[in-house]
Design a protein around this motif. Structure first.
Motif, PDB file in Angstrom:
ATOM      1  N   ARG A   1       1.236  -0.969  -0.464  1.00 47.95           N
ATOM      2  CA  ARG A   1       0.107  -0.292  -0.643  1.00 47.95           C
ATOM      3  C   ARG A   1       0.600   1.160   0.325  1.00 47.95           C
ATOM      4  N   GLY A   2       1.561   1.220  -0.037  1.00 43.40           N
ATOM      5  CA  GLY A   2       2.803   2.206   0.334  1.00 43.40           C
ATOM      6  C   GLY A   2       2.864   3.323   1.864  1.00 43.40           C
ATOM      7  N   THR A   3       2.611   2.438   2.753  1.00 43.70           N
ATOM      8  CA  THR A   3       2.179   3.300   4.018  1.00 43.70           C
ATOM      9  C   THR A   3       3.282   3.420   4.691  1.00 43.70           C
TER      10      THR A   3
ATOM     11  N   LYS B   1       6.978   3.740   2.998  1.00 38.09           N
ATOM     12  CA  LYS B   1       7.592   3.658   1.687  1.00 38.09           C
ATOM     13  C   LYS B   1       8.410   4.998   2.649  1.00 38.09           C
TER      14      LYS B   1
ATOM     15  N   ASP C   1       1.929  -0.164  -6.461  1.00 36.59           N
ATOM     16  CA  ASP C   1       1.008   0.987  -7.438  1.00 36.59           C
ATOM     17  C   ASP C   1       1.583   2.200  -7.191  1.00 36.59           C
ATOM     18  N   TRP C   2       3.042   2.865  -6.511  1.00 39.06           N
ATOM     19  CA  TRP C   2       3.066   3.466  -6.038  1.00 39.06           C
ATOM     20  C   TRP C   2       5.182   3.765  -6.824  1.00 39.06           C
ATOM     21  N   ASP C   3       5.626   4.545  -6.900  1.00 42.25           N
ATOM     22  CA  ASP C   3       6.936   5.369  -6.826  1.00 42.25           C
ATOM     23  C   ASP C   3       8.310   4.537  -5.944  1.00 42.25           C
TER      24      ASP C   3
ATOM     25  N   ALA D   1      10.872   6.609  -3.544  1.00 38.87           N
ATOM     26  CA  ALA D   1      11.067   6.444  -2.365  1.00 38.87           C
ATOM     27  C   ALA D   1      11.846   5.943  -1.678  1.00 38.87           C
TER      28      ALA D   1
END
Length: 499
Positions: A400-402, A404, A425-427, A431
């Motif tokens: 979820r990138g929580t 990152k 779904d995050w970069d 990060a």
């Protein structure tokens, strides 16, 4: 069956069918049920080793998938793992048709933790080890200490303790009027789709270890306070004659304790705690209220493992095991698979390259793992050797990138960091940007291995961190290293000690 646990006497030879049987926890439940004399069958999506092999060796029949036709097995009870949900696919069809059939038929079902609590843990002295980090290792330590003391504990660990070679066993069974010990890894993740309480509320421990507490499991918890509430639910189940053992360094645990405590409390770690350590993590004195009571010399590294040891020693003392005897047991503690486990070593001209496998996936766990390996190398006179971190953000929280933003902090002890970013779904590159040229991102395993091999040097330590199989990256790295060794010296190249 006479002489088994109370629930076993009442339900000898029952047939249970387990949904999600190949997970570490549910596989352990299956092994315990089989050992207790019950007939066990189970199903999972992609019945996979090593758990599938372990279960078949126990005589447990496994079925691929969650077909509704399994209702015809007519077990005494369906035991449902938390992988099962009421979810539906894009076509509107249920992802778990067996569960829908169970509900329609009004068949008897329960969760894995509840079945375990009622049929295995009831009547035992349960020692439950909870915390965001270190649960598996500390549970294995505690089980080994009790085994070394001759108490023959039962246990269920979320990994394979190398001292035992299995993740679960019943241990010495209770007799009338005597509670025999059972050590269990107490997970805060939810129980089942129909029971959103944490698993550990079903265990009813007499000894509860609270190792630490950070935010995790962003898929089911909104914030840290929500997890703290679950930890306090655990404390509510500890009897007045029980004991709670808490990390005195953790503000989050102080807040949990402040909500109410009805049992004896022992703390560890902080300067004013009941149990403290004096010395390096691999060689230290154990002090109880300032008085030396034991000395630990062992192969493990890292302050986190020192704290784990203090927790295990304190918990064992609740069962009458002296800290000195506990320390003696820890001297022969062999850790758990996938905890800085050496998967292989390849000799290259100029020095060997070592490949490790570690279960770390939370940023704090990644940082402490890197720190532990760094300390081990420094103490061994190998401060010049590099740690190369290779990881995938695979847990629900990391996907979820929580967390990152914490990755650069987690990885700052590594000379280089390689991230498998496929499916995110995050970069990941953005990060990791604070690490500059030390960070590399790959969309797939092949690219990742190629990037690592382009950067690796003799003497490097390749630390692979994931809570999954990581696409077999360990074997691929060892094969690539071995090919390089053969190319450099076809006659006398060192063989990869792959495990």
């Amino acid at each position: 069956m006479r002489g088994r646990h109370a629930a076993g006497r009442d339900n000898a030879g029952m047939h249970i069918h387990i949904l999600g049987i190949c997970g570490t926890f549910m596989g352990g439940v299956a092994a315990l049920a089989r050992e207790a004399g019950h007939r066990v069958t189970g199903c999972d999506a992609g019945v996979y080793p090593p758990m599938s092999e372990q279960l078949r060796a126990l005589g447990i029949d496994l079925i691929e998938g969650y077909g509704a036709d399994q209702l015809a097995l007519r077990p005494d009870v369906f035991v449902v793992g938390n992988v099962v949900s009421r979810a539906r696919g894009p076509d509107g069809a249920p992802k778990f048709p067996l569960m829908e059939a169970i509900l329609d038929a009004g068949a008897r079902y329960t969760s894995g933790p509840q079945w375990l609590g009622e049929h295995v843990l009831h009547g035992r002295h349960v020692l439950a080890v909870a915390g965001t980090h270190g649960k598996t290792t500390t549970t294995a330590m505690l089980a080994w200490i009790l085994e070394h003391a001759g108490l023959a504990p039962g246990f269920l660990v979320g990994g394979v303790p190398l001292n035992f070679g299995v993740s679960a066993r019943l241990g010495r069974l209770p007799v009338e009027g005597a509670r025999t010990p059972f050590v269990i890894e107490a997970d805060e993740y939810d129980t089942a789709f129909f029971d959103k309480r944490s698993k550990f509320v079903h265990y009813r421990p007499r000894t509860a270890v609270l190792n630490n507490l950070e935010f995790d499991h962003a898929d089911i918890f909104d914030d840290l306070a929500a997890i703290e509430r679950q930890f306090h639910h655990l404390l509510r189940t500890v009897p007045p004659s029980g004991r709670v053992i808490a990390n005195g360094l953790e503000e989050s645990l102080a807040r949990v304790l402040h909500q109410g405590l009805w049992s004896e409390l022992r703390t560890f770690g902080a300067a004013d705690s009941d149990y403290t350590a004096d010395g390096d993590a691999h060689d230290f004195a154990v002090l109880r209220r300032g008085t030396p009571v034991a000395h630990v010399r062992w192969s493990l590294a890292g302050v986190h493992n020192q704290l784990n040891a203090l927790a295990a020693i304190a918990a064992a003392e609740h069962l009458g095991v002296a800290p000195s005897a506990a320390a003696e047991a820890l001297a022969s503690f062999a850790n758990v698979r996938r905890r800085l486990e050496v998967r292989g070593r390849v000799a290259l001209p100029g020095g060997a390259v070592t490949v490790y496998d570690d279960f770390a996936h939370h940023p704090t766990a990644m940082r402490t793992t890197i720190d532990g390996l760094r300390r081990r190398l420094d103490h061994g006179g190998r401060a010049h050797e590099r740690i190369v971190a290779i990881f995938e953000p695979r847990s629900n929280t990391m996907k979820r990138g929580t967390m990152k933003a914490q990755l650069p902090w987690a990885l700052e002890g590594a000379a280089l960091a390689f991230c498998h970013a496929g499916g995110l779904d995050w970069d990941a590159a953005a990060a990791l940007a604070p690490l500059g040229a030390r960070a590399h991102v790959a969309p797939d395993i092949d690219t990742l291995v190629a990037q690592v091999m382009a950067a690796v040097r003799p003497g490097d330590h390749l630390l692979c961190m994931s809570n999954g199989a990581f696409g077999g990256v360990h074997g691929r790295l060892l094969a690539a290293l071995q090919a390089r060794a053969v190319a450099a010296d076809p006659v006398s190249s060192g063989a990869a000690a792959a495990q």
